[in-house]
Design a protein around this motif. Sequence first.
Motif, PDB file in Angstrom:
ATOM      1  N   GLY A 211       0.800  -1.210   0.000  1.00 17.08           N
ATOM      2  CA  GLY A 211       0.000   0.000   0.000  1.00 17.08           C
ATOM      3  C   GLY A 211       0.834   1.262   0.000  1.00 17.08           C
ATOM      4  O   GLY A 211       1.883   1.348  -0.655  1.00 17.08           O
ATOM      5  N   ARG A 212       0.388   2.236   0.751  1.00 16.28           N
ATOM      6  CA  ARG A 212       1.072   3.522   0.807  1.00 16.28           C
ATOM      7  C   ARG A 212       2.372   3.459   1.607  1.00 16.28           C
ATOM      8  O   ARG A 212       3.145   4.412   1.603  1.00 16.28           O
ATOM      9  N   ARG A 213       2.589   2.318   2.273  1.00 20.74           N
ATOM     10  CA  ARG A 213       3.816   2.127   3.041  1.00 20.74           C
ATOM     11  C   ARG A 213       4.867   1.318   2.268  1.00 20.74           C
ATOM     12  O   ARG A 213       5.894   0.971   2.837  1.00 20.74           O
ATOM     13  N   MET A 214       4.609   1.050   1.004  1.00 18.60           N
ATOM     14  CA  MET A 214       5.590   0.319   0.207  1.00 18.60           C
ATOM     15  C   MET A 214       6.894   1.116   0.145  1.00 18.60           C
ATOM     16  O   MET A 214       6.890   2.341   0.039  1.00 18.60           O
ATOM     17  N   CYS A 215       8.018   0.415   0.211  1.00 20.47           N
ATOM     18  CA  CYS A 215       9.327   1.069   0.252  1.00 20.47           C
ATOM     19  C   CYS A 215       9.566   1.873  -1.021  1.00 20.47           C
ATOM     20  O   CYS A 215       9.629   1.297  -2.120  1.00 20.47           O
TER      21      CYS A 215
END
Length: 484
Positions: free
Chosen positions: A432-436
């Motif tokens: 999601g929006r926390r993908m590296c």
Amino acid sequence: MDSVRLAATPITPSALVGVFFALFLFAHLHSRGAWNARSRGLPLPPGPRPLPLVGNIFDWPRSYQWTAFRTMAAKYGDVLYFDILGKRMLVLGNPSDILELLDKQSANTSSREHSIIGTLSGHESNLSGMPYGPWWRRNRRELWHEFYPGVVSAYMPAQQKSAHRFLNKLMKSPLKLREHVLFDVDVADDGDELIEMVEASLAWHAEAFIPGKYLVEAVPILAYVPPWVPGATVQKLSIHWRSTVTRVKKEIDRLAKVDTGGKSAVNRMVMRMAGSSEKLLEKDVEEIVRNVAAVAIDGMFSTVQSFFVAMSLYPEVQRKAQAELDAVVGPNRLPNFEDRDTLVYVNALIREALRWQNVLPFALPHKTVEDDEFHGHFIPAGTNILPNVWACMHDPDVYPDPEVFRPERFIRDGKLDFSTAPDPIKFVFGFGRRMCPGRYFALNGLFINIASALHVFAITPPVDENGVGIMVEPQVTDGLLWYV
């Protein structure tokens, strides 16, 4: 006039018990009614039955949690729910569940739990641990500016140069592999303070954020216990962790002040923010630079080490990769990025290295912002979500013989194919929006270093004093971050 005497009737113990029982029943019914209204009557996800007050504190595994949760999933299902002293935890062990909840519903599942360990260690402003919001987006935007796909090609010449430097150092002192694996940084041949800092930082990450390991995360008041009190283990450890974080920040501050004419990422960030129309305080600029640079430091340290272990254990895989390199690259030069698309087996080998001993057995825990519903179950706001990436990458129904290092699982008809074995890249860099945001840079570094090492060296097990080979047994740290 006669006086009227009022006699007070004494309250009996049984009457007191009745009053307290009535109050308790009222509070219970009120709480239950409020919960039913909030959850719309939906049940919580399945999991071990909690005890009163302490919940599932005794059910939560303390070591090698990824395997323990896979065992639990056989009994309760792929979605596991725990309540540890009021802290809600949801463990996902199925790829489709992970992608649905963390990718498709990322607007509600992209925050982070405030970490007491992070505060104790001085790492409370770390980008990866920030709660979702404007400040996190501002920090991440700077990281994306440096590492989005259209920019990372500018790093390729430097990455190729550092890969050559890595080969040279490995040839001179092959026993210092752990030191040399820290690529893309020009370190001293005989050891460097930066290596020591990165190793300490890796150990800190691996130890500090193991969910449920330290009671202080569930009982925050324990953070105020002095380190000299017997049993105050985390308080003693936090002193060492804080010193490591401070040293890393000082090194980043030093790099930020070096005028490289915009050649370094740290220097470019400072120059870009200085020329931005967005007015930022100097301390905010410094904090953003520290956060972004700290995230980029460790790279794919763990995966490169795992690659060397795998090559020593699977010589036939090494021979196939080297045969491909000989055919594509030839004997008169080293691999470069232009060879990448042609080196099918090498690319499959890198995928297998990411899957075989994935860096994060769990992705960093996500946290729900609002109440949610998932597959007919109620997910309360503030629930921490742990994707069991290890279980997904070692599912025998998806990856047959998952403990075996087999790049061929990603190849069909001479091409990379992920129709039967999903691409690990979709899982090992977060969701999601926390993908590296640094994943493209990391993959480039993996390719050039691994391809170069394979083309130059024969990677074999170590030998004893008699020259007899020693069988390597892959052993990894027991923590949130894996490294060998």
